[in-house]
Design an enzyme around this catalytic site. Structure first.
Site, PDB file in Angstrom:
ATOM      1  CB  SER A  19      -0.797  -0.056   1.085  1.00 27.64           C
ATOM      2  OG  SER A  19      -1.930  -0.861   1.197  1.00 27.64           O
ATOM      3  CB  SER A  67      -3.707  -0.558  -2.770  1.00 25.12           C
ATOM      4  OG  SER A  67      -4.236  -1.892  -2.624  1.00 25.12           O
ATOM      5  CE  LYS A  70      -5.005   1.183   2.009  1.00 30.22           C
ATOM      6  NZ  LYS A  70      -4.590  -0.083   2.450  1.00 30.22           N
ATOM      7  CB  CYS A 104      -3.798   0.150   6.638  1.00 27.91           C
ATOM      8  SG  CYS A 104      -3.074  -0.401   5.031  1.00 27.91           S
ATOM      9  CG  ASN A 106      -0.106  -4.011   2.931  1.00 30.31           C
ATOM     10  OD1 ASN A 106       0.917  -4.807   2.879  1.00 30.31           O
ATOM     11  ND2 ASN A 106      -1.292  -4.560   2.686  1.00 30.31           N
ATOM     12  CG  MET A 318      -6.533  -5.607   1.909  1.00 35.59           C
ATOM     13  SD  MET A 318      -7.135  -6.850   1.058  1.00 35.59           S
ATOM     14  CE  MET A 318      -8.684  -7.376   2.045  1.00 35.59           C
ATOM     15  N   GLY A 319      -2.722  -6.550   4.769  1.00 35.97           N
ATOM     16  CA  GLY A 319      -1.987  -7.034   5.699  1.00 35.97           C
ATOM     17  C   GLY A 319      -2.698  -7.488   6.976  1.00 35.97           C
TER      18      GLY A 319
END
Length: 394
Positions: A19, A67, A70, A104, A106, A318-319
């Site tokens: 991301s 992604s 953010k 999030c 990532n 996604m993490g």
């Protein structure tokens, strides 16, 4: 002719995992945006370039995908045994909306490096060479993340040979520990399995009754079987994102799953939760070719997982969803665990559209209830640009 001047705000544009986001120190934001509310949301939307009816975010820092749309706000923490507080805002692309309902995973990898460079971590806790341990309070979900950040000659090390599928160039490895990752969610009582079941029958109008594992870990996630919805688990982005019928189906599953999980009180409430919950579909291992052209062999992975983010199939994983995958895989009987072959396990390597990812979790059964002490995975992070963002005064 009158015009609106622009203000400039110190900011850093970072990649974290797969991301990208615009990072701010809380103290650098305009006073009205230093507290939650309409002023903060409006500022972050303007920074990113939303809402944009064209869906491109040309007039902002966003990249027109979930992604890359953010924002992150970091401040020194007043909590015992924590260095910084980390708040994540997922900015909608075509709507005037910032979703604060989840983390999030990532960008979590970039919080430690940003905090160290920004002087938010006590210098006595940062070695000149070695690994700095940054204790992060994730303010969206009230959880602790431990980031292990490599240091060289007194600076965060960003380059290295750690490779992450979905990221073109290698970088330095940042290991993350998500402690007690069962998410605290309104209406779910903080339960890892809010329905009380490892697998539920989820009735979805127009789709049917699906077997579903609904879990709060990392981020609320609804797992279904790929075969039950007409997919194989080897799909790449175009196969899903160019199919309006499939996208509508996933959103319907998401809404009905959210209702069962107690995340919303009525189906209409899903409109206020674009970021959470996630929907993912799983399958047993199979050969496929990743989006980069790299072949992925069934023998090299434990299962296949594809996940939806902000209404589209994610280009990698996604993490936070990876935390959910690792957690569910560690608990015998979930759909994720069964797709990986069943039994007890502390780590899985799963295939996603960009390649593979390994994630671990430590799970145990205590008085008949499953708990997970932590989930572990490695990402990387890098500063792409630093300086100021400019925003027209409203």
């Amino acid at each position: 002719m009158s015009h609106k001047p622009q203000i400039r705000i110190p900011a850093t544009y970072l990649r974290g995992g797969t991301s990208k986001g615009v990072f701010f120190r809380l103290q650098d934001l305009p006073e009205a945006a230093q507290v939650p509310g309409a002023a903060r949301d409006a500022l972050l939307q303007r920074v990113i370039g939303s809402p944009d009816p064209y869906g491109k975010q040309i007039d902002g820092m966003g990249g027109a995908t979930s992604s890359t749309s953010k924002t992150v706000i970091v401040s020194k923490s007043t909590r015992p045994d924590h260095d910084v507080d980390y708040l994540f805002g997922q900015v909608a692309i075509d709507k005037a909306f910032v979703d604060w309902s989840g983390n999030c995973g990532n960008l979590s990898a970039a919080v430690g490096p940003f905090a160290i460079t920004g002087g938010l971590v006590d210098a006595a806790r940062v070695p000149r060479n070695g690994v700095a341990t940054v204790r992060i309070w994730q303010a969206n979900i009230d959880k602790t993340i431990i980031a292990h950040v490599p240091m060289t000659d007194g600076a965060v090390q960003e380059t290295g040979d750690f490779e992450l599928d979905g990221v073109t160039f290698p970088a330095a490895e940042v290991q993350l520990e998500f402690l007690d990752p069962a998410a605290e969610e309104d209406g779910a009582g903080g339960a890892m399995f809010p329905t009380g079941n490892l697998v539920d029958d989820l009735e979805v109008p127009g789709v049917g009754t699906l077997k579903a594992t609904m879990i709060n870990a990392g981020i609320p996630t609804i797992f279904v079987e790929a075969s039950a919805i007409g997919h194989t688990g080897t799909e790449l982005q175009d196969a899903i994102n160019s199919n309006d019928k499939a996208l509508a189906m996933f959103e319907t599953i998401r809404a009905h799953g959210a209702l069962r999980m107690g995340l919303i009180k009525s189906l209409d409430g899903i409109a206020t939760r674009q970021h959470t919950p996630k929907v993912a579909f799983v399958a047993r291992p199979a050969d496929y070719v990743a989006s980069s052209g790299k072949p992925v062999k069934a023998g090299d992975i434990d299962l296949l997982v594809r996940a939806m983010s902000m209404g589209k199939l994610h280009h990698a994983m996604m993490g936070t969803a990876a935390v959910a995958i690792g957690t569910a895989a560690a608990i015998p009987g979930t759909l994720v665990n069964l797709a990986a072959g069943g039994g007890e396990r502390q780590a899985v390597r799963f295939g996603h559209p960009s390649g593979t990812l390994r994630v671990g979790a430590e799970a145990m059964l205590v008085d008949g209830t499953w708990t997970v002490t932590k989930a572990i995975m490695s990402r990387s992070a890098r500063v792409l640009m630093e300086g100021w963002v400019r925003v027209p005064v409203e």
